[in-house]
Design a protein around this motif. Structure first.
Motif, PDB file in Angstrom:
ATOM      1  N   ASP A  33       0.254  12.603 -11.552  1.00 30.29           N
ATOM      2  CA  ASP A  33      -0.617  12.147 -10.477  1.00 30.29           C
ATOM      3  C   ASP A  33      -1.685  11.232 -11.071  1.00 30.29           C
ATOM      4  O   ASP A  33      -2.455  11.669 -11.939  1.00 30.29           O
ATOM      5  CB  ASP A  33      -1.273  13.352  -9.798  1.00 30.29           C
ATOM      6  N   ALA A  49      -8.412  15.608  -4.957  1.00 32.82           N
ATOM      7  CA  ALA A  49      -8.134  15.224  -3.568  1.00 32.82           C
ATOM      8  C   ALA A  49      -9.077  14.113  -3.115  1.00 32.82           C
ATOM      9  O   ALA A  49      -8.663  13.184  -2.405  1.00 32.82           O
ATOM     10  CB  ALA A  49      -8.268  16.449  -2.668  1.00 32.82           C
ATOM     11  N   ARG A  52      -7.913  10.871  -4.735  1.00 33.04           N
ATOM     12  CA  ARG A  52      -6.682  10.403  -4.095  1.00 33.04           C
ATOM     13  C   ARG A  52      -6.988   9.726  -2.759  1.00 33.04           C
ATOM     14  O   ARG A  52      -6.394   8.704  -2.419  1.00 33.04           O
ATOM     15  CB  ARG A  52      -5.722  11.579  -3.872  1.00 33.04           C
ATOM     16  N   LYS A  53      -7.941  10.294  -2.032  1.00 29.71           N
ATOM     17  CA  LYS A  53      -8.322   9.690  -0.761  1.00 29.71           C
ATOM     18  C   LYS A  53      -9.026   8.354  -0.986  1.00 29.71           C
ATOM     19  O   LYS A  53      -8.792   7.380  -0.247  1.00 29.71           O
ATOM     20  CB  LYS A  53      -9.231  10.650   0.014  1.00 29.71           C
ATOM     21  N   ASP A  58      -3.290   9.294  -0.614  1.00 29.48           N
ATOM     22  CA  ASP A  58      -2.899  10.334   0.343  1.00 29.48           C
ATOM     23  C   ASP A  58      -2.154   9.759   1.542  1.00 29.48           C
ATOM     24  O   ASP A  58      -1.666  10.506   2.390  1.00 29.48           O
ATOM     25  CB  ASP A  58      -4.142  11.087   0.821  1.00 29.48           C
TER      26      ASP A  58
END
Length: 313
Positions: A33, A49, A52-53, A58
């Motif tokens: 990732d 998270a 990633r956003k 995402d």
């Protein structure tokens, strides 16, 4: 002529579209990732998270691809995770050493290679010709990093003619910058002159036996005028091609030399970005380098029109 130029522009757009697609796919296919790799093993799931956003990872792949193309079309290369700055600004800040190194290197390469290649073709089969070819083969075989280390040891450390490494103080003048760039430019110029020598020699050999060259000699023109005004002028298209491609390769291929001489250029930026997993920087540099390469090829095509008007037909 208009049709010729339009076709070249269209080809450039198609190539850049393929390059952008390839860069997008390579970054997404990289193992692991990207957000987790950039944040390191101590990052929490919430941090991953959030990153990633922020990077749009995402979203569905199709949405990411469309967003990526839109950003590239507007010149938005993303934002560096490590520097917390726009990638475009990070690249611009590191562009000066790489640009100057490339310009000086190609000038040195051409100044060495063009006269040697022309004389080698004119004196075909002589000792000068054999020596030039042997030297060109040797230059092409020597790694630039090894030659750089040897020059550092003898010309910089022992003799003190050049600075060993670096790019000078932040407030250094342009002449001071030139002192630091002289040695790496000589290294890259010597290594890259080999290909230009061989192409120049081959191009000259193709035209020296043509009818117009024999006619010029029959009219009593001097050998210098025959070589420069008639033979060299008609051999310029392959020479310009190889010089342009060498220049493009120098821009993207000076990474090792920059590391050897500790130059704060784009090459060092890419190495640091790879080690830090700063994917936006890696992606942005790849796109910029590909764009420069394509643009140089377009300029070479435009030069063909100035060198030989028959190209447009």
């Amino acid at each position: 002529m208009t049709t010729y130029i339009a076709k070249r522009f269209l080809g450039m757009i198609v190539v850049m579209f393929i390059v952008l697609t390839t860069v997008f796919v390579i970054v997404r296919l990289a193992p692991g990732d990207p957000a987790a790799l950039m944040l390191g093993p101590d990052a929490t799931l919430a941090d991953i998270a959030a990153l990633r956003k922020q990077m749009g990872l995402d979203q569905p792949i199709a949405a990411q691809y469309v967003s990526f193309l839109g950003q590239m079309a507007t010149g938005d290369l993303g934002r560096s995770i490590f520097f917390n700055e726009p990638v475009r600004q990070v690249i611009v800040e590191r562009a000066e050493p790489t640009t100057l190194l490339t310009l000086f290197s190609i000038i040195i390469a051409v100044v060495i290679a063009l006269p040697v290649g022309v004389l080698s073709a004119y004196k075909r089969g002589t000792l000068f010709d054999q020596g030039a070819l042997s030297t060109a083969m040797l230059s092409a075989s020597v790694p630039s990093f090894w030659l750089g280390l040897m020059f550092q040891q003898y010309l910089a450390t022992h003799l003190g003619w050049f600075p060993v490494s670096g790019f000078g103080a932040p407030d250094a003048t342009f002449l001071e910058r030139l002192r630091y760039l002289a040695l790496p430019s000589i290294v890259l110029g010597l290594v890259n002159s080999a290909l230009i020598i061989r192409f120049s020699r081959a191009a000259m050999l193709d035209v020296l036996n043509d009818d117009y060259v024999r006619t010029a000699r029959a009219k009593g023109m001097s050998e210098w005028r025959v070589l420069v005004k008639h033979a060299l002028k008609n051999a310029m298209i392959p020479i310009v091609t190889v010089v342009g491609l060498t220049f493009a390769l120098l821009i993207s291929g000076a990474i090792v030399t920059e590391r050897v001489f500790n130059l704060p250029g784009v090459g060092s930026l890419v190495v640091g970005a790879v080690l830090r997993r700063d994917y936006p920087v890696i992606q942005g540099v790849l796109v910029v380098m590909a764009g420069i390469y394509v643009l140089i090829n377009l300029l070479i095509d435009m030069l063909y029109l100035a060198i030989d008007p028959r190209v447009k037909y």
